[in-house]
Design an enzyme around this catalytic site. Structure first.
Site, mmCIF file in Angstrom:
data_model
loop_
_atom_site.group_PDB
_atom_site.id
_atom_site.type_symbol
_atom_site.label_atom_id
_atom_site.label_comp_id
_atom_site.label_asym_id
_atom_site.label_seq_id
_atom_site.Cartn_x
_atom_site.Cartn_y
_atom_site.Cartn_z
ATOM 1 N N LYS A 270 0.908 -1.216 -0.073
ATOM 2 C CA LYS A 270 -0.133 -0.076 0.018
ATOM 3 C C LYS A 270 0.894 1.098 0.020
ATOM 4 O O LYS A 270 0.629 2.333 -0.589
ATOM 5 C CB LYS A 270 -1.129 -0.015 1.174
ATOM 6 N N LYS B 245 -3.554 -8.537 -7.196
ATOM 7 C CA LYS B 245 -4.603 -9.003 -6.658
ATOM 8 C C LYS B 245 -5.663 -8.082 -7.067
ATOM 9 O O LYS B 245 -5.743 -6.761 -7.111
ATOM 10 C CB LYS B 245 -4.302 -8.875 -5.197
ATOM 11 N N LYS C 78 -10.435 -3.178 -4.663
ATOM 12 C CA LYS C 78 -11.300 -2.068 -5.151
ATOM 13 C C LYS C 78 -10.425 -0.922 -5.110
ATOM 14 O O LYS C 78 -10.652 -0.036 -6.167
ATOM 15 C CB LYS C 78 -12.020 -1.707 -3.666
HETATM 16 P P1 ADP Z 1 -9.984 -4.513 -0.659
HETATM 17 O O1 ADP Z 1 -8.382 -5.265 -0.806
HETATM 18 O O2 ADP Z 1 -10.638 -4.988 -1.980
HETATM 19 O O3 ADP Z 1 -10.064 -3.361 -0.331
HETATM 20 P P2 ADP Z 1 -10.853 -5.569 1.838
HETATM 21 O O4 ADP Z 1 -9.691 -5.211 2.427
HETATM 22 O O5 ADP Z 1 -12.231 -4.726 2.205
HETATM 23 O O6 ADP Z 1 -10.633 -5.612 0.249
HETATM 24 O O7 ADP Z 1 -11.080 -7.123 2.064
HETATM 25 C C1 ADP Z 1 -12.310 -7.738 2.603
HETATM 26 C C2 ADP Z 1 -12.090 -9.256 2.394
HETATM 27 O O8 ADP Z 1 -12.068 -9.696 1.093
HETATM 28 C C3 ADP Z 1 -10.878 -9.678 3.119
HETATM 29 O O9 ADP Z 1 -11.084 -11.113 4.003
HETATM 30 C C4 ADP Z 1 -9.780 -9.701 1.967
HETATM 31 O O10 ADP Z 1 -8.985 -10.918 2.356
HETATM 32 C C5 ADP Z 1 -10.641 -10.384 1.032
HETATM 33 N N1 ADP Z 1 -10.303 -10.307 -0.344
HETATM 34 C C6 ADP Z 1 -10.105 -8.860 -1.018
HETATM 35 N N2 ADP Z 1 -9.617 -9.070 -2.148
HETATM 36 C C7 ADP Z 1 -9.233 -10.160 -2.422
HETATM 37 C C8 ADP Z 1 -8.932 -10.943 -3.563
HETATM 38 N N3 ADP Z 1 -8.333 -10.447 -4.751
HETATM 39 N N4 ADP Z 1 -8.937 -12.607 -3.616
HETATM 40 C C9 ADP Z 1 -9.420 -13.090 -2.311
HETATM 41 N N5 ADP Z 1 -9.975 -12.473 -1.365
HETATM 42 C C10 ADP Z 1 -9.722 -10.940 -1.208
#
Ligand code: ADP
Length: 330
Positions: free
Chosen positions: A112, A192, A195
């Site tokens: 990040k 990955k 969002k």
């Molecule tokens: P982001 O990285 O999109 O902001 P969050 O931090 O809100 O997502 O994560 C919410 C949940 O979704 C967490 O348990 C995270 O590990 C899971 N998650 C986020 N991106 C992925 C991905 N690309 N593949 C699998 N799980 C994910």
């Protein structure tokens, strides 16, 4: 008494297929087996630049998408992190039991920091400590997350262990719980799905829009021509099949991709059909809920009320064990 399950999602953009396949699908699966707490973690989301005027809508969108996906508010507790001040209070305390060195090893902070060079704030660095507080405040034992969060859950375990050693048994050591597909890559196949990276398919996207994105999504890059054999194990489309298709279809694709019997377009069409079948009711329910903000606020308020009671109790125990209670009780 059911064991406590805790997990969170940031209101930092659209809920996407990575969130769904990596975490939310397990939340729905486990809802009857555990006492579940699902938190919309807005204090985590503010560690990345955002527009204050969009935050409330993002919170409602996250609530609608999750309820639409199957989190029945009568069976679990859904709430917003900033509505329960004890999260940040406990985080401060936990900051004092974990070392800088532990936090410096966190790969998400490194990633990040690279992505947000203009805003590497202290919150981004101590993010995993707040996450540990989120879980431990409810004595969460099971934490269904995607693969990217394993390191943070290991750290939460370490924090619980250190706190218990210093101040006496207070917290359980939480364990991560993964799906069959704990890591979904973005449509570029390189990073990955996230969002913040705009490389995603949203959970509530229209069938046409999903197809446009799938059609241009990267597959096995070594497969240049239709007749080249493919390697499904390194293809993000195949990974998504594991989340949306039947076991029979998955086995069929595994063998027919390797022998070039099926091309990438047909493989994507099959995935699209299965995705649309599963996601359409989620989109419809979520869209319905978005128009009913009173209902959504009611769910979140009810959730926060339950959480406040539990959080107060845990903080009482924490203060007592740390020798901090006497003045407060005067
Ligand atoms: P982001 O990285 O999109 O902001 P969050 O931090 O809100 O997502 O994560 C919410 C949940 O979704 C967490 O348990 C995270 O590990 C899971 N998650 C986020 N991106 C992925 C991905 N690309 N593949 C699998 N799980 C994910």
């Amino acid at each position: 008494m059911k064991k406590k399950l805790f997990s969170g999602i940031q209101p930092s953009g659209d809920v996407h297929l990575g969130n769904y396949l990596g975490a939310i699908s397990n939340w729905v699966r486990l809802i009857d087996s555990y006492d579940c707490f699902f938190c919309i973690v807005d204090y985590h989301a503010i560690t990345i630049d955002y527009k204050p005027e969009s935050m409330q809508q993002r919170i409602l969108n996250a609530a609608a998408a999750n309820i639409g996906a199957g989190l029945d508010p009568d069976k679990c507790t859904i709430f917003v992190q900033s509505q329960v001040p004890e999260h940040t209070e406990l985080a401060w305390i936990l900051n004092s039991v974990i070392s800088m060195g532990h936090l410096e090893r966190m790969t998400q902070f490194k990633d990040k920091s690279m992505q947000n060079k203009g805003n590497i704030n202290v919150g981004l660095f101590t993010y995993p400590v707040l996450q540990a507080a989120d879980i431990l405040l409810y004595k969460g034992e099971v934490v269904p997350v995607g693969e990217d969060q394993i390191q943070h859950i290991e750290l939460a375990r370490e924090i619980a262990r250190k706190f218990n050693n210093k101040y006496g048994g207070t917290f359980p050591e939480p364990q991560e719980f993964l799906t069959e597909v704990p890591r979904i890559m973005g449509l570029d196949g390189k990073t990955k799905m996230s969002k913040s990276l705009n490389n995603y398919i949203s959970l509530v996207e229209s069938p046409d829009s999903i197809w446009k994105k799938l059609a241009s999504a990267v597959t096995d890059e070594n497969r240049k021509r239709r007749n080249d054999p493919g390697n499904p194990e390194i293809c993000n489309i195949f990974t998504m099949h594991k989340g949306f298709s039947t076991q029979e279809q998955i086995e069929e694709i595994r063998s027919s991709c390797a022998t070039a019997e099926i091309g990438c377009v047909d493989c994507k069409k099959m995935l699209h059909e299965n995705m649309v079948r599963e996601l359409t009711p989620i989109r419809e329910k979520s869209n319905e809920l978005i128009d009913d903000s009173d209902y959504l606020y009611g769910v979140l308020k009810r959730g926060a009320e339950r959480c406040k009671d539990i959080a107060k109790e845990t903080m009482g125990l924490v203060r007592e064990n740390m020798g901090l209670s006497s003045l407060k009780d005067c």
